[in-house]
Design a protein around this motif. Sequence first.
Motif, mmCIF file in Angstrom:
data_model
loop_
_atom_site.group_PDB
_atom_site.id
_atom_site.type_symbol
_atom_site.label_atom_id
_atom_site.label_comp_id
_atom_site.label_asym_id
_atom_site.label_seq_id
_atom_site.Cartn_x
_atom_site.Cartn_y
_atom_site.Cartn_z
ATOM 1 N N ARG A 138 0.840 -1.194 0.000
ATOM 2 C CA ARG A 138 0.000 0.000 0.000
ATOM 3 C C ARG A 138 0.876 1.246 0.000
ATOM 4 O O ARG A 138 1.888 1.309 0.695
ATOM 5 C CB ARG A 138 -0.920 -0.003 1.216
ATOM 6 N N LYS A 139 0.474 2.234 -0.784
ATOM 7 C CA LYS A 139 1.242 3.469 -0.920
ATOM 8 C C LYS A 139 1.434 4.173 0.417
ATOM 9 O O LYS A 139 2.475 4.785 0.658
ATOM 10 C CB LYS A 139 0.558 4.420 -1.904
ATOM 11 N N ASP A 140 0.457 4.059 1.292
ATOM 12 C CA ASP A 140 0.559 4.747 2.587
ATOM 13 C C ASP A 140 1.542 4.073 3.544
ATOM 14 O O ASP A 140 1.856 4.634 4.593
ATOM 15 C CB ASP A 140 -0.813 4.899 3.244
ATOM 16 N N LYS A 141 2.064 2.913 3.185
ATOM 17 C CA LYS A 141 3.013 2.189 4.055
ATOM 18 C C LYS A 141 4.462 2.576 3.807
ATOM 19 O O LYS A 141 5.318 2.358 4.652
ATOM 20 C CB LYS A 141 2.861 0.667 3.878
ATOM 21 N N LYS A 142 4.781 3.090 2.616
ATOM 22 C CA LYS A 142 6.146 3.547 2.293
ATOM 23 C C LYS A 142 7.208 2.484 2.616
ATOM 24 O O LYS A 142 8.211 2.774 3.264
ATOM 25 C CB LYS A 142 6.481 4.842 3.019
ATOM 26 N N ILE A 143 6.999 1.277 2.190
ATOM 27 C CA ILE A 143 7.948 0.188 2.441
ATOM 28 C C ILE A 143 9.037 0.226 1.376
ATOM 29 O O ILE A 143 8.760 0.335 0.194
ATOM 30 C CB ILE A 143 7.229 -1.176 2.431
ATOM 31 N N LYS A 144 10.280 0.138 1.795
ATOM 32 C CA LYS A 144 11.420 0.171 0.874
ATOM 33 C C LYS A 144 12.085 -1.209 0.884
ATOM 34 O O LYS A 144 12.422 -1.729 1.936
ATOM 35 C CB LYS A 144 12.422 1.234 1.317
ATOM 36 N N TYR A 145 12.243 -1.787 -0.310
ATOM 37 C CA TYR A 145 12.917 -3.082 -0.430
ATOM 38 C C TYR A 145 14.211 -2.915 -1.224
ATOM 39 O O TYR A 145 14.185 -2.521 -2.378
ATOM 40 C CB TYR A 145 12.011 -4.109 -1.120
ATOM 41 N N GLU A 146 15.309 -3.212 -0.581
ATOM 42 C CA GLU A 146 16.617 -3.274 -1.245
ATOM 43 C C GLU A 146 17.237 -4.662 -1.071
ATOM 44 O O GLU A 146 17.936 -5.145 -1.936
ATOM 45 C CB GLU A 146 17.563 -2.206 -0.683
ATOM 46 N N LYS A 147 16.969 -5.269 0.104
ATOM 47 C CA LYS A 147 17.492 -6.603 0.410
ATOM 48 C C LYS A 147 16.514 -7.296 1.347
ATOM 49 O O LYS A 147 15.653 -6.647 1.950
ATOM 50 C CB LYS A 147 18.886 -6.509 1.021
ATOM 51 N N MET A 148 16.608 -8.613 1.459
ATOM 52 C CA MET A 148 15.659 -9.382 2.272
ATOM 53 C C MET A 148 15.605 -8.895 3.723
ATOM 54 O O MET A 148 14.544 -8.911 4.332
ATOM 55 C CB MET A 148 15.985 -10.882 2.226
ATOM 56 N N ALA A 149 16.708 -8.445 4.260
ATOM 57 C CA ALA A 149 16.730 -7.971 5.647
ATOM 58 C C ALA A 149 15.769 -6.803 5.863
ATOM 59 O O ALA A 149 15.267 -6.609 6.980
ATOM 60 C CB ALA A 149 18.153 -7.579 6.051
ATOM 61 N N ASP A 150 15.468 -6.041 4.805
ATOM 62 C CA ASP A 150 14.531 -4.918 4.905
ATOM 63 C C ASP A 150 13.115 -5.384 5.228
ATOM 64 O O ASP A 150 12.279 -4.589 5.648
ATOM 65 C CB ASP A 150 14.479 -4.124 3.597
ATOM 66 N N LEU A 151 12.843 -6.669 5.006
ATOM 67 C CA LEU A 151 11.491 -7.203 5.172
ATOM 68 C C LEU A 151 11.290 -7.929 6.501
ATOM 69 O O LEU A 151 10.218 -8.463 6.762
ATOM 70 C CB LEU A 151 11.181 -8.159 4.012
ATOM 71 N N SER A 152 12.301 -7.913 7.327
ATOM 72 C CA SER A 152 12.248 -8.614 8.605
ATOM 73 C C SER A 152 11.028 -8.206 9.423
ATOM 74 O O SER A 152 10.745 -7.027 9.596
ATOM 75 C CB SER A 152 13.532 -8.319 9.399
ATOM 76 N N GLY A 153 10.277 -9.206 9.881
ATOM 77 C CA GLY A 153 9.106 -8.982 10.717
ATOM 78 C C GLY A 153 7.835 -8.652 9.966
ATOM 79 O O GLY A 153 6.770 -8.537 10.575
ATOM 80 N N LEU A 154 7.903 -8.494 8.651
ATOM 81 C CA LEU A 154 6.721 -8.137 7.875
ATOM 82 C C LEU A 154 5.926 -9.378 7.455
ATOM 83 O O LEU A 154 6.490 -10.440 7.222
ATOM 84 C CB LEU A 154 7.105 -7.335 6.631
ATOM 85 N N ARG A 155 4.616 -9.203 7.340
ATOM 86 C CA ARG A 155 3.726 -10.271 6.865
ATOM 87 C C ARG A 155 3.625 -10.124 5.344
ATOM 88 O O ARG A 155 3.204 -9.089 4.849
ATOM 89 C CB ARG A 155 2.349 -10.160 7.508
ATOM 90 N N ILE A 156 4.016 -11.204 4.645
ATOM 91 C CA ILE A 156 4.082 -11.166 3.186
ATOM 92 C C ILE A 156 3.193 -12.251 2.602
ATOM 93 O O ILE A 156 3.321 -13.430 2.937
ATOM 94 C CB ILE A 156 5.530 -11.363 2.695
ATOM 95 N N ALA A 157 2.292 -11.856 1.712
ATOM 96 C CA ALA A 157 1.434 -12.822 1.024
ATOM 97 C C ALA A 157 2.234 -13.513 -0.072
ATOM 98 O O ALA A 157 3.048 -12.890 -0.754
ATOM 99 C CB ALA A 157 0.220 -12.110 0.422
ATOM 100 N N ALA A 158 2.000 -14.819 -0.215
ATOM 101 C CA ALA A 158 2.653 -15.631 -1.242
ATOM 102 C C ALA A 158 1.638 -16.622 -1.789
ATOM 103 O O ALA A 158 0.764 -17.092 -1.057
ATOM 104 C CB ALA A 158 3.846 -16.370 -0.646
ATOM 105 N N THR A 159 1.751 -16.938 -3.065
ATOM 106 C CA THR A 159 0.808 -17.852 -3.705
ATOM 107 C C THR A 159 1.339 -19.279 -3.655
ATOM 108 O O THR A 159 2.464 -19.545 -4.069
ATOM 109 C CB THR A 159 0.529 -17.420 -5.157
ATOM 110 N N THR A 160 0.530 -20.177 -3.141
ATOM 111 C CA THR A 160 0.886 -21.581 -3.002
ATOM 112 C C THR A 160 1.341 -22.153 -4.337
ATOM 113 O O THR A 160 0.712 -21.920 -5.365
ATOM 114 C CB THR A 160 -0.332 -22.388 -2.494
#
Length: 185
Positions: A60-82
């Motif tokens: 979501r645009k209001d979340k301002k999440i920045k991804y450069e490396k996997m460590a940036d995503l630590s603790g986040l809930r991420i949807a994935a398709t089976t």
Amino acid sequence: FENMGIEYSVEYYPWNRCVELIETGKADAMFSLRKTEEREKKMIFPSEGLVQSEWKFFYRKDKKIKYEKMADLSGLRIAATTGYAYGEEFWGNKDIIIDEGYDDIVNMKKVANGRVELFLCNKNDGIKILKDLQINSIEYSSKNYKEYPLYLVFSKKERNLELAQRFSEALKKIKKSGEYKKIYE
């Protein structure tokens, strides 16, 4: 297939069912799959890739999440398709919370509704879903998580060995003619 003079029909099924239909020979072809050693044992991959797949994190645009490396995503809930081949770096990552869903539309809605922070999805598929659902509140990471070719794969029927080769040659001609760019770029 039209350029090859071959009649075809397209049917839509959930991802895992498509894979099963190819593996059991109940369908002749499926698009689009990433080539892996495991899949090569069960399917025929043409030499020519259908399209280059860019995988992005949608948020979501209001979340301002920045991804450069996997460590940036630590603790986040991420949807994935089976059933998707995101790779061991993703599926085995203990620092993220993976929320599996059965299809991309459901997972994109999870982002829109704030049930997850991110959804890892093929860029073109994600853009199409957002357009179809008329969602303007979601954007995607500038950096790719992964990029690789996707293939139209064939079931391991003997007749499909030649078909895969013919398909590759026809696809190369389409790409060389410039017709491919009009469709995919």
